[in-house]
Scaffold this motif. Structure first.
Motif, PDB file in Angstrom:
ATOM      1  N   SER A 114       3.284   3.274  -6.027  1.00 19.29           N
ATOM      2  CA  SER A 114       2.638   3.551  -7.317  1.00 19.29           C
ATOM      3  C   SER A 114       2.210   2.265  -8.010  1.00 19.29           C
ATOM      4  O   SER A 114       1.191   2.238  -8.706  1.00 19.29           O
ATOM      5  N   HIS A 117      -4.474  -1.794  -8.608  1.00 17.57           N
ATOM      6  CA  HIS A 117      -5.820  -1.690  -8.059  1.00 17.57           C
ATOM      7  C   HIS A 117      -6.731  -0.792  -8.892  1.00 17.57           C
ATOM      8  O   HIS A 117      -7.954  -0.861  -8.755  1.00 17.57           O
ATOM      9  N   GLN A 118      -6.152   0.014  -9.760  1.00 17.75           N
ATOM     10  CA  GLN A 118      -6.966   0.797 -10.694  1.00 17.75           C
ATOM     11  C   GLN A 118      -7.208   0.047 -11.999  1.00 17.75           C
ATOM     12  O   GLN A 118      -7.897   0.545 -12.890  1.00 17.75           O
ATOM     13  N   GLY A 119      -6.640  -1.159 -12.094  1.00 17.62           N
ATOM     14  CA  GLY A 119      -6.877  -1.994 -13.257  1.00 17.62           C
ATOM     15  C   GLY A 119      -5.962  -1.743 -14.431  1.00 17.62           C
ATOM     16  O   GLY A 119      -6.158  -2.309 -15.522  1.00 17.62           O
ATOM     17  N   HIS A 120      -4.917  -0.914 -14.242  1.00 18.83           N
ATOM     18  CA  HIS A 120      -3.996  -0.625 -15.339  1.00 18.83           C
ATOM     19  C   HIS A 120      -2.988  -1.754 -15.545  1.00 18.83           C
ATOM     20  O   HIS A 120      -2.449  -1.913 -16.650  1.00 18.83           O
ATOM     21  N   LYS A 156      -1.120   1.149  -6.702  1.00 19.40           N
ATOM     22  CA  LYS A 156      -2.187   1.985  -7.267  1.00 19.40           C
ATOM     23  C   LYS A 156      -2.523   1.562  -8.692  1.00 19.40           C
ATOM     24  O   LYS A 156      -3.711   1.447  -9.054  1.00 19.40           O
ATOM     25  N   GLN A 157      -1.494   1.290  -9.494  1.00 18.45           N
ATOM     26  CA  GLN A 157      -1.727   0.898 -10.886  1.00 18.45           C
ATOM     27  C   GLN A 157      -2.482  -0.419 -10.985  1.00 18.45           C
ATOM     28  O   GLN A 157      -3.379  -0.584 -11.820  1.00 18.45           O
ATOM     29  N   ARG A 174       0.838  -1.207   0.000  1.00 16.27           N
ATOM     30  CA  ARG A 174       0.000   0.000   0.000  1.00 16.27           C
ATOM     31  C   ARG A 174       0.869   1.251   0.000  1.00 16.27           C
ATOM     32  O   ARG A 174       1.903   1.296   0.653  1.00 16.27           O
TER      33      ARG A 174
END
Length: 426
Positions: free
Chosen positions: A234, A240-243, A237-238, A231
């Motif tokens: 970056s 968990h945002q589906g990127h 984040k990528q 957590r």
């Protein structure tokens, strides 16, 4: 009753049988066991040129860094904590981070000089520096060697530029391999390589091909680390945002098993869950952790475990240094050290750590080693009739040996051979 529950109950029963403090003999109360007269020492350099996309370690991007002030504080804290521990011998030194190869060789040399002034640092003692390719050119590595470094740990991570870009590394594969070649020239047989697997988009085939290409260029020590999403990073984040998509857990497990087999076939011994060595090039410093030995941590956010002098109960403490470098330096200048948290470890705390860390090693936990920490309760006493242990033995996930040895000593041994087996014992 499970093994850990029985362990806890046995220790509590022993404590109830103990005499109250007022009636205990104080003779030799400050007498230290031989293992308490020595310790490994970890130095944390908290700065990096940039933050990698996957890393949540205690690291900072320096702005107007006053290295002389940081050096003075590391020297002071080393002096203070070695004196506080009263250890007579330092068994290994490890400069980690952060990126300790960003520090000047002068800083490294001054710290090592201080350590040798405060305790015995024998010639040939393992002294490791973690190095990043962008801050470890040939001349700089040679200067670190002159300062006292005799082992390097190179953060290669991957030999593919696309992987390195994904991980946010600030070097190319070519730069990493060039640094590795120079390191092997200066430190033959004493250069370790760190590799990461389980990256987004990575397949078993691509990982195996990458490892097979890289291994011929490696020295005698390799550390394999499964990518963990942390957590605040970056990469987290990528994903968990589906990127980005992480490989399935079974795919990652297959990557690990394939790597173990490849390394074994190349002459490496897997002596710990993530670590492989050949020609006897095991990491002495990391073995100190896994064997439950004392270690002193200096620098921002460093951790340590040792018995402080003046402790009437002769009780080991877990210590954590202040995280933020500027605050840590102020505390060191004011008090001689920047210890933020001290936690006394009970006998049960220590035994649970010995069990958990020891099971990471291929040799497991011998009865003799366990006896150093638990003279009253053997492994067989605690786990011999555990239904959990018996079930794990049936599945060939655990081995408990009760064969009598010389002098009627029982030999107990836990063996572990994979990450999944370790998880079952947690």
């Amino acid at each position: 009753m499970g093994g850990l529950q029985k362990l806890r109950a046995a220790i509590q029963a022993a404590q109830r049988r103990a005499q109250p403090p007022a009636t205990r003999s104080l003779t030799g109360r400050n007498r230290r066991a031989p293992e308490e007269r020595e310790a490994a020492l970890y130095v944390h350099w908290p700065y990096c040129e940039k933050r990698c996309s996957y890393c949540n370690f205690n690291k900072y991007i320096p702005r107007n860094l006053d290295e002389s002030r940081m050096r003075d504080c590391l020297v002071q804290e080393a002096r203070t904590l070695i004196q506080l521990s009263q250890v007579q011998r330092i068994t290994s030194v490890f400069f980690g981070g952060g990126t300790p190869s960003m520090a000047s060789p002068l800083t490294v040399g001054d710290i090592l000089d201080t350590i040798s002034q405060c305790a015995h640092l024998a010639e040939g003692t393992e002294i490791t520096l973690e190095a990043n390719p962008t801050s470890a050119d040939a001349s700089r590595l040679a200067e670190f060697q002159k300062a006292g470094i005799n082992r390097l740990s190179i953060g290669v991570q991957s030999h593919k530029d696309a992987d390195l870009k994904l991980l946010g590394r600030n070097h190319t594969a070519f730069e990493a391999l060039r640094t590795l070649e120079e390191a092997k020239r200066l430190f033959p047989g004493h250069t370790s390589v760190d590799l990461i697997f389980g990256l987004p988009g990575q397949t078993v085939t691509s990982w195996v091909q990458s490892l097979q290409k890289l291994l011929p260029m490696c020295d005698d020590h390799v550390s394999l680390y499964q990518l963990t999403l942390e957590r605040g990073t970056s990469l987290f984040k990528q994903v968990h945002q589906g990127h980005l998509t992480m490989p399935d857990v079974d795919v990652v497990a297959e990557m690990y098993e394939c790597a173990r087999n490849i390394l074994r076939d190349t002459g490496f011994r897997q002596y710990e869950v993530s670590n492989f060595a050949r020609n006897g090039a095991l990491s002495a410093h990391n073995l100190s952790y896994w064997q439950g030995s004392q270690y002193i941590g200096i620098g921002p956010g460093a951790h340590g475990r040792f018995v402080p002098c003046g402790d009437v109960k002769i009780q080991r403490e877990a210590r954590i240094q202040t995280l933020e470098p500027d605050v840590w330096m102020k505390e060191v200048l004011a008090f001689g050290h920047g210890t933020r948290k001290q936690t006394a470890l009970s006998e049960l705390d220590r035994l649970e750590e010995v069990l958990m860390l020891g099971l990471r090693m291929d040799v497991g936990i011998s009865h003799q080693h366990w006896h150093q920490f638990s003279p009253n309760f053997s492994l067989w006493n605690i786990f011999g009739d555990s239904e959990e242990v018996k079930e794990l033995e049936k599945q060939d996930l655990l081995f408990l040996d009760n064969r009598p040895q010389l002098k009627s000593i029982l030999q107990a041994l836990f063996c572990i051979t994979s990450v999944s087996r370790l998880t079952l014992m947690k």
